[in-house]
Design a protein around this motif. Sequence first.
Motif, PDB file in Angstrom:
ATOM      1  N   ASN A  75      32.393  17.148  -2.897  1.00  0.00           N
ATOM      2  CA  ASN A  75      31.392  16.013  -2.728  1.00  0.00           C
ATOM      3  C   ASN A  75      30.245  16.158  -3.964  1.00  0.00           C
ATOM      4  N   MET A  76      30.684  16.612  -5.079  1.00  0.00           N
ATOM      5  CA  MET A  76      29.781  16.797  -6.251  1.00  0.00           C
ATOM      6  C   MET A  76      29.132  15.315  -6.511  1.00  0.00           C
ATOM      7  N   PHE A  77      29.669  14.428  -6.454  1.00  0.00           N
ATOM      8  CA  PHE A  77      29.426  12.967  -6.975  1.00  0.00           C
ATOM      9  C   PHE A  77      29.405  12.119  -6.020  1.00  0.00           C
ATOM     10  N   SER A  78      29.358  12.431  -4.732  1.00  0.00           N
ATOM     11  CA  SER A  78      29.288  11.696  -3.713  1.00  0.00           C
ATOM     12  C   SER A  78      28.043  10.711  -3.586  1.00  0.00           C
ATOM     13  N   ASP A  79      26.941  11.100  -4.118  1.00  0.00           N
ATOM     14  CA  ASP A  79      25.706  10.099  -3.919  1.00  0.00           C
ATOM     15  C   ASP A  79      25.185   9.661  -5.164  1.00  0.00           C
ATOM     16  N   LEU A  80      26.352   9.614  -6.344  1.00  0.00           N
ATOM     17  CA  LEU A  80      25.850   8.703  -7.439  1.00  0.00           C
ATOM     18  C   LEU A  80      26.521   7.596  -7.387  1.00  0.00           C
ATOM     19  N   GLY A  81      25.878   6.732  -6.493  1.00  0.00           N
ATOM     20  CA  GLY A  81      26.356   5.468  -6.445  1.00  0.00           C
ATOM     21  C   GLY A  81      26.239   4.428  -7.541  1.00  0.00           C
ATOM     22  N   SER A  82      25.310   4.869  -8.588  1.00  0.00           N
ATOM     23  CA  SER A  82      24.895   3.823  -9.417  1.00  0.00           C
ATOM     24  C   SER A  82      25.762   4.494 -10.903  1.00  0.00           C
ATOM     25  N   LEU A  83      26.488   5.464 -10.821  1.00  0.00           N
ATOM     26  CA  LEU A  83      26.861   6.120 -11.977  1.00  0.00           C
ATOM     27  C   LEU A  83      27.829   5.251 -12.535  1.00  0.00           C
ATOM     28  N   THR A  84      27.762   5.086 -13.864  1.00  0.00           N
ATOM     29  CA  THR A  84      28.759   3.921 -14.492  1.00  0.00           C
ATOM     30  C   THR A  84      29.593   4.789 -15.816  1.00  0.00           C
ATOM     31  N   GLU A  85      29.313   5.945 -16.157  1.00  0.00           N
ATOM     32  CA  GLU A  85      30.069   6.868 -16.977  1.00  0.00           C
ATOM     33  C   GLU A  85      30.035   8.139 -16.736  1.00  0.00           C
TER      34      GLU A  85
END
Length: 426
Positions: A158-168
């Motif tokens: 779940n390392m990136f689960s909260d990065l809903g705005s990440l594009t790259e």
Amino acid sequence: MLLFAEELLQQHLTRMNILISSSLMILLSLCGTSASCPSGCSCNVNQTDCSDLNQLASLNSILDRLPLNTSYLNLSKNNFTIVEPGSFSNLRILTYLDLSRNLLSTINHGSFSNFSGLLHLDLSRNLLSTVSPSSFSQLNNLEFLDLSENVLVRLPVNMFSDLGSLTELVLRDNRLKELNPDQFKGLTELRRLDLSLNSLISMPTHLLDGLQNLVWLSLVGNKLRTLQQTTLEPATALQHLLLDGNPWNCNCNLIPLKHWLEWIMYTGGRVDSANCSSPSNLHGKDLRSIPMEMFRHCYPLYLETRNPSAAEGHQVPAEPAGDCIRQRYRPVSVRRATATVVVAGVVCGVVCVLMVVTATYGCIYATLVANEHQQLTHGNSQQQQPLMVAKEPEQDEKEDLMPTIGKGAEATECVGWMAFPPEVCV
């Protein structure tokens, strides 16, 4: 006197305005800056560059002296070894942070807390081997994250689960051997994903589920020998796929991937080379350019793998399978296509029949012309023959006539004899 009093009042008001303005400026400067710019750093308005300081200062000692209105901060090329929780808690308007080319080995929980406005985070070229599952939990507006050129072997699920705005997301040049199917869950806005130069031996089936905006994916330089089409299908917007530098095993299991690559290129996408390492007869050849005739032996196996009833142990009728093969896999060579062979046979048959008919007609026509010519020739010969032929005198008559010809008186008698009977001509 009255005029003098008005002038004094106006001067006093002017001095008061100057004092108030200067006081406001001092208050604003105090509110915008906690201390002067750290030594060795370059501070310009809201941008601070503290890269390559060449000193053994700790990260917190520098952060404590930064202006509070800093939105751009460059801390690359230093010797920072750790980011303590709450280190950047005072920089609430920070949007760009560069911590590349340091000696960071661990990112703990809360290291980037209270960074709701951060948009760009660069942690590349460090010694990161461990990252806490909630290291980026509060970076709700983060758009760019670079973790390349580290020593990451595994990533928390779940390392990136909260990065809903990440594009790259850049994970290039690490030591990743495997990825969890839910590794990128929640990255609904992700457009570019770089997984190149790792040690990945497989790609989970549901790895790209939910990445409907992904348009660029790099798998260059891994250890992938096969890749399922179902892994790539959820990325419906994918237009750039990089596969070079993998030991692809171009066997029957890679047929679905070949079809999918051809479809991507047909719809205007770009796919780089996928050179085969095995089997030996396809070594060094690009999977994209190998004709489907090379995989004819795979058709029955391919049908079994795609037919769910066959996978469950049910028998599949042979005739429908054959029809499926003929409809689904069309030979690359047009000369060997079934429809082409049939059309060519019909055309050749029609041409042969026409040739026979033409030859027969020619023979009959030649016979009739020859017969008519023969009849015409025979008729002309009969027309040229005389109707009456003068009878030559017999030998005795010739002898009797020879003496009488040439004498004067006798000639007259001969003439008369020829006109009247002999008894009259005396």
